[in-house]
Design an enzyme around this catalytic site. Structure first.
Site, short mmCIF file in Angstrom:
data_model
loop_
_atom_site.label_atom_id
_atom_site.label_comp_id
_atom_site.label_asym_id
_atom_site.label_seq_id
_atom_site.Cartn_x
_atom_site.Cartn_y
_atom_site.Cartn_z
N LYS A 288 1.67 -3.72 6.72
CA LYS A 288 2.13 -3.74 5.32
C LYS A 288 3.63 -3.44 5.26
CE LYS A 288 -1.67 -4.79 3.35
NZ LYS A 288 -1.79 -6.11 2.74
N SER B 227 0.84 -1.20 0.00
CA SER B 227 0.00 0.00 0.00
C SER B 227 0.87 1.25 0.00
CB SER B 227 -0.87 -0.02 1.27
OG SER B 227 -1.46 1.24 1.47
N TYR C 70 -2.78 -1.11 10.70
CA TYR C 70 -2.95 -1.78 9.41
C TYR C 70 -1.76 -1.46 8.50
CZ TYR C 70 -4.21 -2.09 4.52
OH TYR C 70 -4.16 -2.33 3.17
P1 NAD Z 1 -10.93 -7.69 0.91
O1 NAD Z 1 -11.17 -7.69 2.37
O2 NAD Z 1 -12.08 -7.50 -0.01
O3 NAD Z 1 -10.17 -9.05 0.50
C1 NAD Z 1 -9.29 -9.73 1.38
C2 NAD Z 1 -9.69 -11.21 1.37
O4 NAD Z 1 -8.83 -11.91 2.26
C3 NAD Z 1 -11.12 -11.44 1.86
O5 NAD Z 1 -11.79 -12.26 0.93
C4 NAD Z 1 -10.94 -12.15 3.20
O6 NAD Z 1 -11.99 -13.05 3.46
C5 NAD Z 1 -9.60 -12.82 3.01
N1 NAD Z 1 -8.86 -13.08 4.26
C6 NAD Z 1 -8.63 -12.23 5.28
N2 NAD Z 1 -7.90 -12.81 6.24
C7 NAD Z 1 -7.62 -14.07 5.80
C8 NAD Z 1 -6.90 -15.16 6.33
N3 NAD Z 1 -6.31 -15.09 7.53
N4 NAD Z 1 -6.84 -16.30 5.62
C9 NAD Z 1 -7.44 -16.40 4.42
N5 NAD Z 1 -8.15 -15.40 3.85
C10 NAD Z 1 -8.23 -14.25 4.53
O7 NAD Z 1 -9.80 -6.60 0.63
P2 NAD Z 1 -9.27 -6.00 -0.75
O8 NAD Z 1 -9.68 -4.58 -0.82
O9 NAD Z 1 -9.59 -6.91 -1.88
O10 NAD Z 1 -7.71 -6.00 -0.46
C11 NAD Z 1 -6.86 -7.07 -0.88
C12 NAD Z 1 -5.46 -6.82 -0.35
O11 NAD Z 1 -5.00 -5.56 -0.83
C13 NAD Z 1 -5.38 -6.73 1.18
O12 NAD Z 1 -4.16 -7.32 1.59
C14 NAD Z 1 -5.35 -5.24 1.44
O13 NAD Z 1 -4.73 -4.94 2.64
C15 NAD Z 1 -4.57 -4.74 0.24
N6 NAD Z 1 -4.83 -3.33 -0.07
C16 NAD Z 1 -6.11 -2.91 -0.26
C17 NAD Z 1 -6.37 -1.58 -0.51
C18 NAD Z 1 -7.79 -1.09 -0.68
O14 NAD Z 1 -8.02 0.12 -0.59
N7 NAD Z 1 -8.77 -1.94 -0.96
C19 NAD Z 1 -5.31 -0.66 -0.61
C20 NAD Z 1 -4.00 -1.13 -0.43
C21 NAD Z 1 -3.77 -2.47 -0.17
C1 UD1 Z 2 -7.13 4.81 3.77
C2 UD1 Z 2 -6.21 4.48 4.93
C3 UD1 Z 2 -4.98 3.74 4.40
C4 UD1 Z 2 -5.42 2.51 3.60
C5 UD1 Z 2 -6.40 2.91 2.52
C6 UD1 Z 2 -6.97 1.69 1.80
C7 UD1 Z 2 -6.53 6.11 6.72
C8 UD1 Z 2 -5.89 7.26 7.46
N1 UD1 Z 2 -5.83 5.68 5.63
O1 UD1 Z 2 -6.43 5.61 2.83
O2 UD1 Z 2 -4.16 3.33 5.49
O3 UD1 Z 2 -4.27 1.90 2.99
O4 UD1 Z 2 -7.51 3.63 3.09
O5 UD1 Z 2 -7.80 0.96 2.63
O6 UD1 Z 2 -7.57 5.61 7.10
N2 UD1 Z 2 -12.82 10.73 3.07
C9 UD1 Z 2 -13.86 11.54 3.41
N3 UD1 Z 2 -14.99 10.97 3.93
C10 UD1 Z 2 -15.11 9.61 4.09
C11 UD1 Z 2 -14.04 8.79 3.73
C12 UD1 Z 2 -12.89 9.38 3.23
O7 UD1 Z 2 -13.79 12.76 3.28
O8 UD1 Z 2 -16.16 9.15 4.58
C13 UD1 Z 2 -11.62 11.35 2.48
C14 UD1 Z 2 -10.34 11.11 3.27
O9 UD1 Z 2 -10.17 12.10 4.24
C15 UD1 Z 2 -9.28 11.15 2.15
C16 UD1 Z 2 -10.03 10.60 0.92
O10 UD1 Z 2 -11.41 10.76 1.21
O11 UD1 Z 2 -8.91 12.47 1.87
C17 UD1 Z 2 -9.75 9.11 0.66
O12 UD1 Z 2 -9.99 8.39 1.87
P1 UD1 Z 2 -9.95 6.79 1.92
O13 UD1 Z 2 -10.78 6.24 0.81
O14 UD1 Z 2 -10.27 6.37 3.31
O15 UD1 Z 2 -8.42 6.43 1.56
P2 UD1 Z 2 -7.06 6.93 2.23
O16 UD1 Z 2 -7.29 7.89 3.33
O17 UD1 Z 2 -6.14 7.35 1.14
#
Ligand code: NAD
Ligand code: UD1
Length: 340
Positions: free
Chosen positions: A154, A125, A150
């Site tokens: 990472k 991330s 969280y």
């Molecule tokens: P998600 O929660 O939709 O998918 C994660 C999946 O992992 C789920 O299906 C969950 O059931 C499974 N899981 C969780 N713990 C587990 C375990 N111990 N064993 C087996 N399965 C398990 O999340 P996502 O948005 O698809 O994210 C996927 C990956 O990308 C995650 O590692 C997340 O941290 C990372 N990531 C997501 C974002 C985002 O904004 N969505 C941003 C940066 C990184």
């Molecule tokens: C957040 C997490 C980051 C994580 C990422 C993906 C925090 C501080 N950061 O990132 O660790 O990797 O999600 O899961 O939580 N916003 C609003 N109203 C809302 C939600 C968000 O104004 O209800 C704004 C936030 O202040 C930000 C932008 O929208 O400026 C994006 O927010 P968000 O989608 O939560 O992502 P990040 O903050 O970038």
């Protein structure tokens, strides 16, 4: 064609990646404990692609289950999505996050090593970058201490994987640093389905638009940005999914451990996202300004040149596409997979 193990493949990014893997003629084994997802996402992946996948319900913290998967299937590479991702929850339940995300990842690479599978793509991330860096963020900039547990998991897993690859040169590990994944598959059949109150902006916007929530709280409008609201690099989940394929196809050979940013390189403010969403979809999004959220930075967007040069990857979708596709999914599935 390769046989890919996708941990967390039933989740938001994982399910979209499974579709792209099938489109590229790979075979897919999904390993997921369904703690934050529904098996319905995988039914729909199969419906969309006409292909069938192997699903194993299991937990990455369980070595026996992992060993069994590697014994039963000849796996060529692993894409590791499994983990927990709710920032607020990670502050209240740090040990659960350390266990799932850090211990779970160690357990996975141990099982890979036993099975002699050394190709790994890891979901990292942009949150690993030091907050003092000025966007556009590039991969040579220093990492820092993330503002929440969280993000900390990472960073730790990135560092563990780096050290592992230095100690044993058989490993090829791609760290993909996602910026802000949004959007959904064009069909509207799969998409993001957060449990409870969404933490992230996009699902909150779509849930207000569909009537599930009253109004969006915009966290802070006094940042030093174009309109005072926070700026982020939103990336379409299908572009993001394809970055994993580019990493598999082009780079998982003798690379040790290397990081790539996966973002568009463009920053959009919260107000720009809300206004563009209203324009392209013709639906209002009620909102109010609220105080800044703890841990937020004003601006974060990527320099994605390394991914373009080295992975042969480009982001093809615009912000308008992302907002249309997010809405298409939400409108067709007002309660997410809970509708079925
Ligand atoms: P998600 O929660 O939709 O998918 C994660 C999946 O992992 C789920 O299906 C969950 O059931 C499974 N899981 C969780 N713990 C587990 C375990 N111990 N064993 C087996 N399965 C398990 O999340 P996502 O948005 O698809 O994210 C996927 C990956 O990308 C995650 O590692 C997340 O941290 C990372 N990531 C997501 C974002 C985002 O904004 N969505 C941003 C940066 C990184
Ligand atoms: C957040 C997490 C980051 C994580 C990422 C993906 C925090 C501080 N950061 O990132 O660790 O990797 O999600 O899961 O939580 N916003 C609003 N109203 C809302 C939600 C968000 O104004 O209800 C704004 C936030 O202040 C930000 C932008 O929208 O400026 C994006 O927010 P968000 O989608 O939560 O992502 P990040 O903050 O970038």
């Amino acid at each position: 064609m390769a046989n890919i193990l996708v941990t967390g493949g039933a989740g938001y990014i994982g399910s979209h990646t499974c579709v792209e893997l099938f489109n590229a003629n790979h075979d897919v084994v999904v390993f997921d404990n369904l703690s934050n997802s529904s098996i319905e996402s995988l039914n729909r992946v199969q419906e969309l692609t006409g292909k069938s996948l192997t699903f194993v319900e299991g937990d990455i913290r369980n070595s026996e289950q992992l060993d069994q998967v590697f014994a039963l299937h000849k796996i060529d590479a692993v894409i590791h999505f499994a983990g927990l991702k709710a920032v607020g929850e990670s502050q209240q339940l740090p040990l659960i996050y350390f266990d799932n995300n850090i211990a779970g990842s160690i357990n996975l690479v141990n099982a890979m090593q036993r099975a002699e599978v050394f190709k790994l793509v890891f979901s990292s991330s942009a949150t690993v970058y030091d907050e003092a860096n000025i966007s556009p963020l590039n991969e040579d900039m220093p990492t820092g201490m993330p503002s929440n547990n969280y993000g900390y998991t990472k960073l730790i897993v990135e560092q563990l994987l780096q050290k592992l690859s230095i100690a044993d040169e058989r490993w090829s590990i791609a760290l993909l640093r996602y910026f802000n994944p949004v959007g959904a598959h064009k069909s509207g059949r799969i998409g993001e389905d957060p449990q409870g109150i969404p933490n992230n902006l996009m699902p909150y916007v779509t849930q207000v638009a569909v009537g599930r929530r009253e109004k969006l709280a915009i966290f802070g409008h006094d940042y030093d940005t174009v309109d005072g609201t926070g700026v982020r690099d939103y990336i379409h989940v299908v572009d993001l999914a394809n970055a994993h394929l580019c990493a598999l196809n082009n780079r998982l050979q003798n690379i040790g451990c290397r990081a790539w940013n996966i973002g568009t390189g463009n920053g959009s403010s919260v107000l720009q996202v809300k206004n563009t969403f209203e324009q392209v979809n013709g639906v209002p999004v009620a909102f109010e300004f609220a105080p800044r959220r703890e841990g937020d930075v004003a601006t974060s967007f990527a320099n994605n040149q390394r991914a373009m040069d080295e992975l042969g990857w480009t982001a093809n979708y615009t912000l308008e596409d992302m907002l249309k596709d997010s809405w298409h999914w939400q409108k067709q599935n007002p309660k997410g997979y809970g509708d079925i």
